[in-house]
Write a protein that holds these residues in place. Structure first.
Motif, PDB file in Angstrom:
ATOM      1  N   ASP A 165      -4.318  14.185  -1.293  1.00 37.65           N
ATOM      2  CA  ASP A 165      -4.587  12.754  -1.476  1.00 37.65           C
ATOM      3  C   ASP A 165      -4.085  11.918  -0.309  1.00 37.65           C
ATOM      4  O   ASP A 165      -3.963  10.693  -0.421  1.00 37.65           O
ATOM      5  N   LYS A 166      -3.781  12.553   0.816  1.00 41.75           N
ATOM      6  CA  LYS A 166      -3.231  11.798   1.928  1.00 41.75           C
ATOM      7  C   LYS A 166      -4.310  10.905   2.531  1.00 41.75           C
ATOM      8  O   LYS A 166      -5.514  11.125   2.380  1.00 41.75           O
ATOM      9  N   GLY A 167      -3.858   9.870   3.234  1.00 40.84           N
ATOM     10  CA  GLY A 167      -4.798   8.979   3.900  1.00 40.84           C
ATOM     11  C   GLY A 167      -4.919   7.649   3.193  1.00 40.84           C
ATOM     12  O   GLY A 167      -4.561   7.490   2.021  1.00 40.84           O
ATOM     13  N   ILE A 168      -5.461   6.668   3.912  1.00 36.51           N
ATOM     14  CA  ILE A 168      -5.556   5.311   3.390  1.00 36.51           C
ATOM     15  C   ILE A 168      -6.582   5.198   2.265  1.00 36.51           C
ATOM     16  O   ILE A 168      -6.496   4.324   1.410  1.00 36.51           O
ATOM     17  N   GLU A 169      -7.595   6.100   2.239  1.00 33.45           N
ATOM     18  CA  GLU A 169      -8.631   5.998   1.209  1.00 33.45           C
ATOM     19  C   GLU A 169      -8.045   6.108  -0.188  1.00 33.45           C
ATOM     20  O   GLU A 169      -8.543   5.481  -1.135  1.00 33.45           O
ATOM     21  N   ASN A 170      -7.006   6.913  -0.348  1.00 28.33           N
ATOM     22  CA  ASN A 170      -6.407   7.124  -1.665  1.00 28.33           C
ATOM     23  C   ASN A 170      -5.115   6.327  -1.858  1.00 28.33           C
ATOM     24  O   ASN A 170      -4.371   6.564  -2.802  1.00 28.33           O
ATOM     25  N   ALA A 171      -4.846   5.401  -0.953  1.00 28.81           N
ATOM     26  CA  ALA A 171      -3.636   4.589  -1.072  1.00 28.81           C
ATOM     27  C   ALA A 171      -3.717   3.721  -2.318  1.00 28.81           C
ATOM     28  O   ALA A 171      -4.787   3.256  -2.724  1.00 28.81           O
ATOM     29  N   GLU A 172      -2.563   3.475  -2.924  1.00 31.26           N
ATOM     30  CA  GLU A 172      -2.472   2.688  -4.154  1.00 31.26           C
ATOM     31  C   GLU A 172      -1.882   1.316  -3.831  1.00 31.26           C
ATOM     32  O   GLU A 172      -0.896   1.200  -3.102  1.00 31.26           O
ATOM     33  N   VAL A 173      -2.508   0.273  -4.364  1.00 31.89           N
ATOM     34  CA  VAL A 173      -1.968  -1.076  -4.227  1.00 31.89           C
ATOM     35  C   VAL A 173      -0.860  -1.252  -5.251  1.00 31.89           C
ATOM     36  O   VAL A 173      -1.085  -1.086  -6.459  1.00 31.89           O
ATOM     37  N   VAL A 174       0.345  -1.580  -4.795  1.00 33.96           N
ATOM     38  CA  VAL A 174       1.507  -1.641  -5.686  1.00 33.96           C
ATOM     39  C   VAL A 174       2.211  -2.980  -5.532  1.00 33.96           C
ATOM     40  O   VAL A 174       2.141  -3.634  -4.492  1.00 33.96           O
ATOM     41  N   THR A 175       2.892  -3.379  -6.606  1.00 32.66           N
ATOM     42  CA  THR A 175       3.731  -4.574  -6.607  1.00 32.66           C
ATOM     43  C   THR A 175       4.982  -4.274  -7.421  1.00 32.66           C
ATOM     44  O   THR A 175       5.072  -3.261  -8.122  1.00 32.66           O
ATOM     45  N   GLY A 176       5.959  -5.176  -7.320  1.00 37.58           N
ATOM     46  CA  GLY A 176       7.188  -4.986  -8.082  1.00 37.58           C
ATOM     47  C   GLY A 176       8.071  -3.919  -7.450  1.00 37.58           C
ATOM     48  O   GLY A 176       8.073  -3.713  -6.237  1.00 37.58           O
ATOM     49  N   ARG A 177       8.851  -3.203  -8.287  1.00 39.27           N
ATOM     50  CA  ARG A 177       9.743  -2.154  -7.806  1.00 39.27           C
ATOM     51  C   ARG A 177       8.969  -0.840  -7.703  1.00 39.27           C
ATOM     52  O   ARG A 177       8.409  -0.363  -8.685  1.00 39.27           O
ATOM     53  N   VAL A 178       8.965  -0.287  -6.507  1.00 43.44           N
ATOM     54  CA  VAL A 178       8.148   0.894  -6.225  1.00 43.44           C
ATOM     55  C   VAL A 178       9.062   2.058  -5.835  1.00 43.44           C
ATOM     56  O   VAL A 178       9.902   1.936  -4.941  1.00 43.44           O
ATOM     57  N   LEU A 227       0.866  -1.182   0.000  1.00 45.23           N
ATOM     58  CA  LEU A 227       0.000   0.000   0.000  1.00 45.23           C
ATOM     59  C   LEU A 227       0.903   1.232   0.000  1.00 45.23           C
ATOM     60  O   LEU A 227       1.684   1.450   0.933  1.00 45.23           O
ATOM     61  N   LYS A 228       0.820   2.025  -1.080  1.00 49.62           N
ATOM     62  CA  LYS A 228       1.582   3.264  -1.181  1.00 49.62           C
ATOM     63  C   LYS A 228       0.682   4.390  -0.684  1.00 49.62           C
ATOM     64  O   LYS A 228      -0.300   4.762  -1.328  1.00 49.62           O
ATOM     65  N   ILE A 229       1.031   4.930   0.487  1.00 52.19           N
ATOM     66  CA  ILE A 229       0.159   5.854   1.197  1.00 52.19           C
ATOM     67  C   ILE A 229       0.758   7.257   1.176  1.00 52.19           C
ATOM     68  O   ILE A 229       1.951   7.432   1.486  1.00 52.19           O
ATOM     69  N   GLN A 230      -0.050   8.249   0.787  1.00 52.65           N
ATOM     70  CA  GLN A 230       0.361   9.645   0.815  1.00 52.65           C
ATOM     71  C   GLN A 230       0.208  10.184   2.238  1.00 52.65           C
ATOM     72  O   GLN A 230      -0.848  10.042   2.854  1.00 52.65           O
ATOM     73  N   LEU A 231       1.299  10.774   2.748  1.00 62.83           N
ATOM     74  CA  LEU A 231       1.269  11.303   4.107  1.00 62.83           C
ATOM     75  C   LEU A 231       0.890  12.771   4.170  1.00 62.83           C
ATOM     76  O   LEU A 231       0.502  13.276   5.232  1.00 62.83           O
TER      77      LEU A 231
END
Length: 329
Positions: A65-78, A57-61
Motif C-alpha cells: 500500500d505504499k505511495g501517495i495513491e493509498n495515503a489516508e487523510v487524517v486529523t486529530g491524534r495520529v 496525509l498518512k503515507i505508507q513508505l
C-alpha cells in the motif's frame, strides 16, 4: 522430573556460544518484549497531532500500500510507525504570506518577487493568501486535491511556498506584464490590471492549491536610472498639463469677456431700437388737432391757477414793471 535438552535458538549476528551462556538474558529480553507489546508500545511508534484547520496525509513508505495513491487523510491524534510511515501536515485554512525585501516580514532573507517589464527588472513586495484543499477530485472516491498536490510536488507546505510558489509568482508577473505590453512608465497606472492577471495565472498554474488573493504590499521598485527618467517624464507631463490648463483658462476667460461685451452691446442696441421706435410712434401720433388740444389744456390749467390779481409790480432804479407803472421824469 525429567529434563529435556533443547538447542538454543539462533539469532542472526549473535554467536550461538553467547546465546548458550546467556539463557537468563534471552529470557529477560523476551519478557520485556512481551510486556512492551502488551502495553501497546511498539518500537518506532510515533504520535502526531493534526490541529483543527489542518489536514494530514498518512503515507505508507513500504509494502503493497505504499505511495501517495493509498495515503489516508487524517486529523486529530495520529499514531504511525516512524520506520514505515510518514505524516505530512497541510493547512486547510487560507493564510497570507508576504514575499518582501524587508527582513522583518516573512523570511529574514530577501524574498521580493523580481520580474521583467520591457527588459527592465522590477522588484515587488507581494502578499499571497493561499491554502490546501481536501476536496475530492472529479470521479474519485478517495483521492483528493491534497493527494494530487503531494503526488506532483512531493514538498511540505513550507518547501512549496519557498520554491515552486515563489517561482510561479515571478513567472506569472513577467508573462502578464508581457501580455499587457507594459513598459516601466506604464506600471503606475496599470498595477491593478497586472495583479488581476497574476491572480488568474497563479490559480491556473497551481490548480490543486486554493489561491484566494494576491496583492502588492508597497510601490514597485525600478532601477534608479529608469525611475529617475520616469520621474522627469512625469514632471514634464505635469508641467505641460498645467500649461495647457492655464491656456484653456485664459481662452475661456477671454471668450467669456467677449460674450459679455457682445451681450452688453446687444442690450444697448435693443434699448436704442426700442427708444427710436417709441419716438417714431410718438412723432406719428402728433397732429394739428392734438397740438391745439394740448395748447388748450395748458391754457386751461393756467386759468385754473389764476387768482384774479394782476401780476406784481417790480421796481428798480430805472425800470418799473407792472400794469399801472409810470415812467419817472
Amino acid at each position: 522430573m525429567k529434563l529435556i535438552a533443547t538447542t538454543p535458538p539462533s539469532f542472526p549476528g549473535i554467536p550461538s556460544s553467547t546465546l548458550s551462556t546467556c539463557p537468563r538474558l534471552l529470557f529477560l529480553t523476551g519478557i520485556l518484549g512481551i510486556s512492551l507489546s502488551a502495553c501497546g508500545v511498539v518500537p518506532g511508534t510515533n504520535i502526531r497531532t493534526v490541529e483543527p484547520g489542518f489536514a494530514g496525509l498518512k503515507i505508507q513508505l513500504y509494502g503493497g500500500d505504499k505511495g501517495i495513491e493509498n495515503a489516508e487523510v487524517v486529523t486529530g491524534r495520529v499514531w504511525y510507525n516512524g520506520y514505515t510511515e510518514e505524516v505530512v501536515v497541510f493547512p486547510t485554512f487560507v493564510n497570507t504570506y508576504p514575499f518582501t525585501q524587508a527582513a522583518t516580514e516573512g523570511s529574514p532573507t530577501d524574498e521580493a518577487i523580481v520580474f521583467s517589464v520591457g527588459g527592465s527588472p522590477v522588484s515587488a513586495d507581494v502578499g499571497i493568501s493561499f491554502g490546501f484543499s481536501t476536496e475530492l477530485l472529479p470521479g474519485q472516491t478517495r483521492k483528493t486535491k491534497l493527494h494530487q498536490f503531494y503526488e506532483t510536488y512531493r514538498k511540505t507546505p513550507d518547501q512549496f511556498r519557498a520554491n515552486e510558489l515563489r517561482n510561479g509568482l515571478r513567472n506569472c508577473f513577467s508573462s502578464v506584464a508581457e501580455n499587457l505590453k507594459l513598459t516601466p512608465s506604464m506600471l503606475s497606472t496599470n498595477q491593478q490590471r497586472l495583479v488581476n492577471g497574476v491572480i488568474d495565472c497563479t490559480q491556473k498554474r497551481f490548480p490543486n492549491v486554493v489561491v484566494q488573493d494576491i496583492s502588492l504590499l508597497g510601490p514597485l521598485r525600478l532601477p534608479p536610472d529608469i525611475q529617475k527618467s520616469i520621474n522627469e517624464q512625469f514632471a514634464a507631463q505635469q508641467a505641460a498639463q498645467t500649461s495647457e490648463s492655464n491656456r484653456r483658462k485664459v481662452e475661456a476667460e477671454a471668450a467669456a469677456n467677449v460674450a459679455r461685451a457682445k451681450g452688453e452691446a446687444q442690450v444697448t442696441i435693443e434699448q436704442a431700437r426700442a427708444e427710436a421706435e417709441s419716438n417714431r410712434l410718438r412723432a406719428n401720433s402728433i397732429t394739428p388737432q392734438l397740438l391745439e388740444w394740448e395748447r388748450l389744456r395748458v391754457e386751461r390749467a393756467r386759468v385754473d391757477k389764476w387768482d384774479g390779481q394782476q401780476a406784481p409790480v417790480i421796481q428798480s432804479p430805472n425800470v418799473q414793471l407792472g400794469g399801472n407803472a409810470k415812467r419817472n421824469p
